[in-house]
Design an enzyme around this catalytic site. Structure first.
Site, mmCIF file in Angstrom:
data_model
loop_
_atom_site.group_PDB
_atom_site.id
_atom_site.type_symbol
_atom_site.label_atom_id
_atom_site.label_comp_id
_atom_site.label_asym_id
_atom_site.label_seq_id
_atom_site.Cartn_x
_atom_site.Cartn_y
_atom_site.Cartn_z
ATOM 1 N N ILE A 1 36.268 33.316 30.998
ATOM 2 C CA ILE A 1 35.000 33.701 29.840
ATOM 3 C C ILE A 1 35.340 35.534 29.754
ATOM 4 O O ILE A 1 35.538 35.897 28.604
ATOM 5 C CB ILE A 1 34.446 34.616 31.144
ATOM 6 N N ASP A 2 37.341 34.779 29.318
ATOM 7 C CA ASP A 2 37.867 36.638 29.033
ATOM 8 C C ASP A 2 37.742 36.538 27.319
ATOM 9 O O ASP A 2 38.382 37.743 26.938
ATOM 10 C CB ASP A 2 39.558 36.695 29.609
HETATM 11 O O1 F6P Z 1 39.635 35.252 34.085
HETATM 12 C C1 F6P Z 1 38.962 35.757 34.659
HETATM 13 C C2 F6P Z 1 37.938 36.724 35.355
HETATM 14 O O2 F6P Z 1 36.812 36.980 36.008
HETATM 15 C C3 F6P Z 1 38.732 38.137 34.983
HETATM 16 O O3 F6P Z 1 37.999 38.658 33.547
HETATM 17 C C4 F6P Z 1 38.877 38.926 35.524
HETATM 18 O O4 F6P Z 1 39.501 40.271 35.957
HETATM 19 C C5 F6P Z 1 38.920 38.676 36.823
HETATM 20 O O5 F6P Z 1 38.915 36.780 36.415
HETATM 21 C C6 F6P Z 1 38.812 38.556 38.308
HETATM 22 O O6 F6P Z 1 39.516 37.616 39.195
HETATM 23 P P1 F6P Z 1 38.847 37.120 40.802
HETATM 24 O O7 F6P Z 1 37.865 36.189 40.457
HETATM 25 O O8 F6P Z 1 39.827 36.706 40.955
HETATM 26 O O9 F6P Z 1 38.966 38.304 41.509
#
Ligand code: F6P
Length: 323
Positions: free
Chosen positions: A127-128
């Site tokens: 999504i980033d």
């Molecule tokens: O890379 C996608 C993302 O949703 C980022 O926006 C966020 O920093 C991270 O993953 C969160 O990761 P997790 O689901 O491991 O908490």
């Protein structure tokens, strides 16, 4: 090449299922055998591998999440872990891989190729939208629209109560989610890494809005910004403006779920097909992306290490549009 594997890895993103479907169907179309690997590199190490047919991906194009599940594997970061993964692929006769994921996924695939010679082509699934070599990543459009829908709802209540809302969106250290949320959500200001917005400038923005009879304010913050996130920034603003009725909302993982938008379904389908065709053309260590409406392949190293810069025009736009 007769047999390929497909997996999703890292944070899930809406549209990953549409991409898996496209990979499986394009493989079948090209007379390749395709195997699904569950839970990314973790499942590869454990041998969670199964044969997929065209029917395995029926009725998933519209579904969020990933039917292959996803994980971030610490074990694959070790040589022993990668050795185990290689042995499993050998066991199943898998000669090449399609990886749907982000930076960590591609970094792993590159090392794996260097050590064991398994060619991988990647589809950008995150999504980033922080991968170089594609204008958009799979899931980004949906995540932005999900966040924007929430921001619109918050605006209603912010306006009813004359409040200031500090809304934190995802996106790691990139502002790609924050910017369209700020512009599309009519935010008063946006705070993302690499821009000049500070706690002091937020205070100025809120005060000047009040002078112009604004009743509500929305401040969008990208999770990776350096001042410490929405909670800390809101507390620091409150110290300077004690009469502010402020609230914090961290949108979090809601941005990762839900049915993919039409845009993401199309993008995911196009990139899934491109990955299969890329492998058939003998490509490896590259990510398929779309640049100016054309499929382009970018080396994994460049896709994950080169910073995809966000134009400063966007923060200027937020400023201009909130006068
Ligand atoms: O890379 C996608 C993302 O949703 C980022 O926006 C966020 O920093 C991270 O993953 C969160 O990761 P997790 O689901 O491991 O908490």
């Amino acid at each position: 090449m007769k047999r390929i594997g497909v997996f999703t890895s890292g944070g899930d993103a809406p549209g990953m299922n549409a991409c898996i479907r496209a990979v499986v169907r394009a493989a079948v179309f090209n007379n390749l055998e395709v195997y699904g690997i569950k839970r990314g590199y973790s499942g590869m190490i454990k041998g969670e591998i199964f044969r997929m047919e065209s029917s395995s991906v029926s009725n998933i194009v519209q579904r969020g999440g990933t039917i292959l599940k996803s994980a971030r594997s610490m074990e694959f970061m070790t040589k022993e872990g990668r050795q185990k993964a290689y042995e499993q692929l050998q066991e199943f006769g898998i000669e090449a891989l399609i990886a749907i994921g982000g930076e960590g996924t591609f970094t792993g695939a590159k090392v794996f190729f260097e050590e064991f010679g398994i060619p991988t082509v990647g589809a950008p699934g995150t999504i980033d939208n922080d991968l170089y070599g594609t204008d958009y990543t799979i899931g980004y459009d949906t995540a932005v629209n999900t966040a924007l829908d929430a921001i619109d709802k918050i605006r209603d209540t912010a306006d009813s109560h004359d409040r200031v809302f500090f809304i934190e969106v995802m996106g790691r250290d990139s502002g790609y989610i924050a910017i369209p949320c700020a512009i599309g959500g009519g935010a008063e200001t946006v705070m993302i890494p690499g821009t000049e917005t500070t706690v002091d400038s937020i205070i100025k923005t809120i005060r000047s809005g009040w002078e112009r009879s604004k009743t509500s304010s929305i401040i969008i913050l990208s999770e990776g910004e350096i001042e410490g996130g929405a909670t800390q920034v809101a507390a620091r603003v409150k110290e300077q403006i004690p009469n502010m009725d402020g609230r914090v909302t961290i949108l979090g993982h809601v941005q990762r779920g839900g049915a993919p938008s039409a845009f993401d379904r199309l993008l995911a389908s196009q990139l899934g097909i491109a990955c299969v065709e890329g492998l058939l053309e003998g490509r490896h260590n590259v990510m398929a992306g779309i640049i100016n409406s054309k499929v382009e392949f970018t080396p994994f190293e460049q896709a994950s290490k080169t910073k995809k810069l966000l134009s400063p025009i966007y923060t200027e736009m937020v400023k201009m549009l909130s006068v």
